[in-house]
Design an enzyme around this catalytic site. Sequence first.
Site, PDB file in Angstrom:
ATOM      1  N   HIS A 362     -12.234 -28.696 -23.512  1.00 52.82           N
ATOM      2  CA  HIS A 362     -11.206 -28.885 -24.338  1.00 52.82           C
ATOM      3  C   HIS A 362     -10.322 -29.835 -23.874  1.00 52.82           C
ATOM      4  O   HIS A 362     -10.191 -29.644 -22.501  1.00 52.82           O
ATOM      5  CB  HIS A 362     -10.560 -27.604 -24.858  1.00 52.82           C
ATOM      6  CG  HIS A 362      -9.951 -26.444 -23.980  1.00 52.82           C
ATOM      7  ND1 HIS A 362     -10.841 -26.104 -22.859  1.00 52.82           N
ATOM      8  CD2 HIS A 362      -8.843 -26.000 -24.052  1.00 52.82           C
ATOM      9  CE1 HIS A 362      -9.939 -25.240 -22.329  1.00 52.82           C
ATOM     10  NE2 HIS A 362      -8.931 -25.229 -22.784  1.00 52.82           N
ATOM     11  N   GLU A 409     -10.391 -25.504 -16.562  1.00 53.87           N
ATOM     12  CA  GLU A 409     -10.211 -24.094 -16.490  1.00 53.87           C
ATOM     13  C   GLU A 409     -11.621 -23.381 -16.179  1.00 53.87           C
ATOM     14  O   GLU A 409     -11.598 -22.384 -15.380  1.00 53.87           O
ATOM     15  CB  GLU A 409      -9.822 -23.505 -17.892  1.00 53.87           C
ATOM     16  CG  GLU A 409      -8.642 -23.250 -18.326  1.00 53.87           C
ATOM     17  CD  GLU A 409      -8.109 -22.991 -19.698  1.00 53.87           C
ATOM     18  OE1 GLU A 409      -6.887 -22.699 -20.012  1.00 53.87           O
ATOM     19  OE2 GLU A 409      -9.106 -22.921 -20.369  1.00 53.87           O
TER      20      GLU A 409
HETATM   21  C1  DHB Z   1      -6.779 -23.705 -26.518  1.00 61.54           C
HETATM   22  C2  DHB Z   1      -7.356 -23.378 -25.460  1.00 61.54           C
HETATM   23  C3  DHB Z   1      -6.953 -22.803 -24.515  1.00 61.54           C
HETATM   24  O1  DHB Z   1      -7.751 -22.518 -23.352  1.00 61.54           O
HETATM   25  C4  DHB Z   1      -5.603 -22.365 -24.315  1.00 61.54           C
HETATM   26  O2  DHB Z   1      -5.245 -21.849 -23.314  1.00 61.54           O
HETATM   27  C5  DHB Z   1      -4.987 -23.000 -25.308  1.00 61.54           C
HETATM   28  C6  DHB Z   1      -5.340 -23.484 -26.431  1.00 61.54           C
HETATM   29  C7  DHB Z   1      -7.011 -24.384 -27.985  1.00 61.54           C
HETATM   30  O3  DHB Z   1      -8.184 -24.534 -28.136  1.00 61.54           O
HETATM   31  O4  DHB Z   1      -6.235 -24.383 -28.741  1.00 61.54           O
HETATM   32 FE    FE Z   2      -6.687 -21.822 -21.489  1.00 58.51          FE
END
Ligand code: DHB
Ligand code: FE
Length: 454
Positions: A362, A409
């Site tokens: 992500h 992460e």
């Molecule tokens: C999102 C994913 C995460 O790991 C995070 O800490 C905050 C937001 C997301 O996909 O919106």
């Molecule tokens: Fe996160």
Amino acid sequence: MALHKPYLDVPGTTIFDADQSRKGYWLNQFCMSLMKAENRERFKQDEDAYLAEWDMTDEQRAAVRARDLNWMMRTGGNIYFLSKLGATDGMSFQQMAGSMTGMTEQQYRDMMVGGGRSPEGNRVVGQGGDAQGAVSQSAAWKAWEEKQQKNLVAGVEKHDTATKSGANGQARVTASLFASHVPAIGAAVDLGKTDEPYWVPLFKGFEFSKQWMKDNLPDVIFLVYNDHATNFDLGIIPTFAIGTAAEFEPADEGYGPRPVPKVVGHPHLAAHIAQSVIQQDFDLTIVNNLKVDHGLTVPLNLMFGSPAEWPCKVIPFHVNVVQYPVPSGARCFALGQAIRRAIESYDEPLKVQIWGTGGMSHQLQGPRAGLINSEWDNQFLDRLIADPKDLATMPHIDYVREAGSEGIELVMWLIARGAMADVAGGKAPKVAHRFFHVPASNTAVGHLILENQE
Ligand code: DHB
Ligand code: FE
């Protein structure tokens, strides 16, 4: 196996370690409060009333009232904290130190003027130096001990059986578990949206896991996650931080605190792990005051649903993946091995699971936001299962390029994987469950359950 404490036989000396700190937490916090003039005033006006505001033991309160520093240290006090009490009474450090030696103020001062106390005969208990005598005790402490005598005898017997090394077996790591921790998943749970078409496939992937958790409930979860600018703003940025408190409330991340149960910690095991891991040369920040954010609470929902209370204890373990430099995969993997050694040297037959959370691919920022790399994520899962040592050598830049800036992460998963038995020469783990789904909000959700084989 008890922790290595080579300092226990230094005469007339108390080393302030994680165990002492746990014991003395509220006593020391009370002392810290005396750094404010208005609190000093209230304390002076009515000591009993002020002391009643602090969650100390009766013995700690009695020790404070007696101004017996040796007694306060015995109950977990540390001299730098206790010095705030001394300062409130107008005492200098020399007066405070001298008050613990059994000398008069003048005798102590004369000793210091004469060059100070000699280490000769004072390095080890039994060497016969001038610091080898009984701890000087106030009349109040003596009276307290006499009063406790009867209970003390019973207490010592109880303590002996409870701490006999490994009498009932050691703690062990039973499984590792991996899951993304997207806040939108928490919101779906909190707002009752889990049945909506968008969310159904995601929660379906965790149905097996919920049943598996019921069948394999641990005593404690060692939960590796990252604090997302919740407790740690740019004022303090610990690389690794362990939560040693008894309880952790859900944090308000801007939407109000999530309506989930408070997290109950395991202060004794956490203090043991902190001390053991630091002795293995990993620098941990010890956190007694911590609110837990979605990084920790969302995986609990995924594995337990929404119970009135979380069914086991949780030790929060934070890793900085927000501001670079973040710890390398190799360091995280080695840390997991150190955590396993720490857990397995704890003298109580606790079942401990270690969870790695966050990821998978992500990116939450910039024109590249929304990046998903399912192929790379699935290779990461393959390698995490089969060859984590090799996976741990992957540099940060590969995570960023391939899995997006927040995909970093995933280094946290290597901590949990490093704690598995095969890494220390045991059997390969059983893959109890594997799941992958795109998307949850901006993220590819990955999930694994690995069981240690006996
Ligand atoms: C999102 C994913 C995460 O790991 C995070 O800490 C905050 C937001 C997301 O996909 O919106
Ligand atoms: Fe996160």
